[in-house]
Design a protein around this motif. Sequence first.
Motif, mmCIF file in Angstrom:
data_model
loop_
_atom_site.group_PDB
_atom_site.id
_atom_site.type_symbol
_atom_site.label_atom_id
_atom_site.label_comp_id
_atom_site.label_asym_id
_atom_site.label_seq_id
_atom_site.Cartn_x
_atom_site.Cartn_y
_atom_site.Cartn_z
ATOM 1 N N THR A 64 38.933 41.378 30.724
ATOM 2 C CA THR A 64 38.411 40.281 31.377
ATOM 3 C C THR A 64 39.381 39.615 32.529
ATOM 4 O OG1 THR A 64 39.322 38.785 29.589
ATOM 5 C CG2 THR A 64 37.247 39.876 29.408
ATOM 6 N N TYR A 65 40.425 40.111 32.765
ATOM 7 C CA TYR A 65 41.202 39.505 33.868
ATOM 8 C C TYR A 65 41.095 40.547 34.871
ATOM 9 C CZ TYR A 65 45.253 38.237 36.325
ATOM 10 O OH TYR A 65 46.363 37.940 37.443
ATOM 11 N N LEU A 66 41.119 41.934 34.566
ATOM 12 C CA LEU A 66 41.177 42.850 35.500
ATOM 13 C C LEU A 66 40.034 43.037 36.368
ATOM 14 C CD1 LEU A 66 43.413 45.767 33.733
ATOM 15 C CD2 LEU A 66 44.020 44.446 35.984
ATOM 16 N N LEU A 67 38.939 43.357 35.630
ATOM 17 C CA LEU A 67 37.593 43.784 35.983
ATOM 18 C C LEU A 67 36.965 42.938 37.125
ATOM 19 C CD1 LEU A 67 35.859 45.617 32.955
ATOM 20 C CD2 LEU A 67 36.703 46.690 35.161
ATOM 21 N N PRO A 68 36.856 41.513 36.755
ATOM 22 C CA PRO A 68 36.389 40.635 37.900
ATOM 23 C C PRO A 68 36.999 40.597 39.187
ATOM 24 C CG PRO A 68 36.394 39.544 35.851
ATOM 25 C CD PRO A 68 37.151 40.757 35.483
ATOM 26 N N ARG A 69 38.230 41.052 39.021
ATOM 27 C CA ARG A 69 38.890 41.081 40.257
ATOM 28 C C ARG A 69 38.964 42.100 41.048
ATOM 29 N NH1 ARG A 69 41.389 37.264 36.659
ATOM 30 N NH2 ARG A 69 42.689 35.395 37.487
ATOM 31 N N LEU A 70 38.768 43.341 40.013
ATOM 32 C CA LEU A 70 38.490 44.832 41.085
ATOM 33 C C LEU A 70 37.361 44.891 41.429
ATOM 34 C CD1 LEU A 70 40.420 46.703 38.444
ATOM 35 C CD2 LEU A 70 41.159 46.328 40.548
ATOM 36 N N VAL A 71 36.160 44.391 40.704
ATOM 37 C CA VAL A 71 34.584 44.836 41.128
ATOM 38 C C VAL A 71 33.766 43.639 41.163
ATOM 39 C CG1 VAL A 71 34.685 47.202 40.283
ATOM 40 C CG2 VAL A 71 34.024 45.254 38.697
ATOM 41 N N GLY A 72 34.446 42.252 41.043
ATOM 42 C CA GLY A 72 33.637 41.054 41.052
ATOM 43 C C GLY A 72 33.098 40.786 39.843
ATOM 44 N N LYS A 73 32.417 39.576 39.634
ATOM 45 C CA LYS A 73 31.839 38.985 38.566
ATOM 46 C C LYS A 73 30.787 39.839 38.048
ATOM 47 C CE LYS A 73 29.645 34.816 36.571
ATOM 48 N NZ LYS A 73 28.203 35.220 36.812
ATOM 49 N N ALA A 74 29.590 40.323 39.172
ATOM 50 C CA ALA A 74 28.584 40.726 38.515
ATOM 51 C C ALA A 74 28.605 42.226 38.084
ATOM 52 C CB ALA A 74 27.602 40.927 39.934
ATOM 53 N N ARG A 75 29.419 43.011 38.526
ATOM 54 C CA ARG A 75 29.615 44.346 38.058
ATOM 55 C C ARG A 75 30.466 44.315 36.989
ATOM 56 N NH1 ARG A 75 30.295 47.132 43.984
ATOM 57 N NH2 ARG A 75 28.092 47.954 44.329
ATOM 58 N N ALA A 76 31.443 43.410 36.693
ATOM 59 C CA ALA A 76 32.214 43.322 35.657
ATOM 60 C C ALA A 76 31.494 42.643 34.247
ATOM 61 C CB ALA A 76 33.486 42.158 35.732
ATOM 62 N N MET A 77 30.659 41.888 34.508
ATOM 63 C CA MET A 77 29.403 41.586 33.555
ATOM 64 C C MET A 77 28.699 42.846 33.252
ATOM 65 S SD MET A 77 29.824 38.248 32.588
ATOM 66 C CE MET A 77 30.097 36.573 33.031
ATOM 67 N N GLU A 78 28.211 43.153 34.022
ATOM 68 C CA GLU A 78 27.434 44.380 33.559
ATOM 69 C C GLU A 78 28.068 45.420 32.692
ATOM 70 O OE1 GLU A 78 25.160 48.225 35.936
ATOM 71 O OE2 GLU A 78 25.767 46.484 37.234
#
Length: 267
Positions: free
Chosen positions: A154-168
């Motif tokens: 939950t730390y890495l993904l929003p920073r790597l691909v943005g909130k929308a794709r991390a949520m997906e």
Amino acid sequence: MDYQKIRLTAEDGVATITLADPTTLNAASMDLAREITHALGAIAHGKIVARALIITGEGRGFCSGANLSGGGPAARELDVDGKPDAGSALETVYNPMMTALRDFPYPIVTAVNGAAAGVGCSLALMGDMIVAGESGYFLQAFRRIGLVPDGGSTYLLPRLVGKARAMEMMLLGDRISAAKAFEWGLVNRCVPDGELIATATTIARELANGPVALGAIRKLVWESLDADWNGQLHAERKAQKFAGKTEDFIEGVSAFLQKRAAAFKGR
């Protein structure tokens, strides 16, 4: 340490940690996580001579996530309310492993073959350079068993691909193919499966032959994820003070002036 779940080798300045439990697609049991943490410490403290690290998996998968039948974070000691505490193993085993990866002093290349699922996805994303074979995929599998993402996802993904794709990835739990991961900027390279290790090794050797400042660079980038502008400028100033006193800096400037390739020594 007598490793049972991983192999640790070193050649030409490159250490390789191979997750070696292929019958489970290298599931992240607590034993495997402890062995990775121990191996990272051995390299960081010079017991294994290396200036770059590759992490990959043996067989058909990189890491299939927690070993639900053999001591992953869902098999858990009871909490004070008599119910299992699914977070206890994170605190004692998995989070220390992820922190050891973040704080590792040398560049890390992850070579992702097959599944990188659950905490295995987090492990793959800790690479400074991430190389995925074409059959590789990334999966936030936690929602499938009623848990939340861990291993720093939950730390890495929003920073790597943005909130929308991390949520997906996290809410839907769909596989993200290596090709899509490359399109999203989640990985650095997507290569044919047969070229995966060769590509990762070429990159790792280039990093191993680089200046000691590469370790400072990765530290600065990790710090930048939480820093403000002034704090990051100060961190760069401190790191530059260190780098400017190294033998590699002297060699780099000399090579530039003499119009030749630099021969860095990592000191």
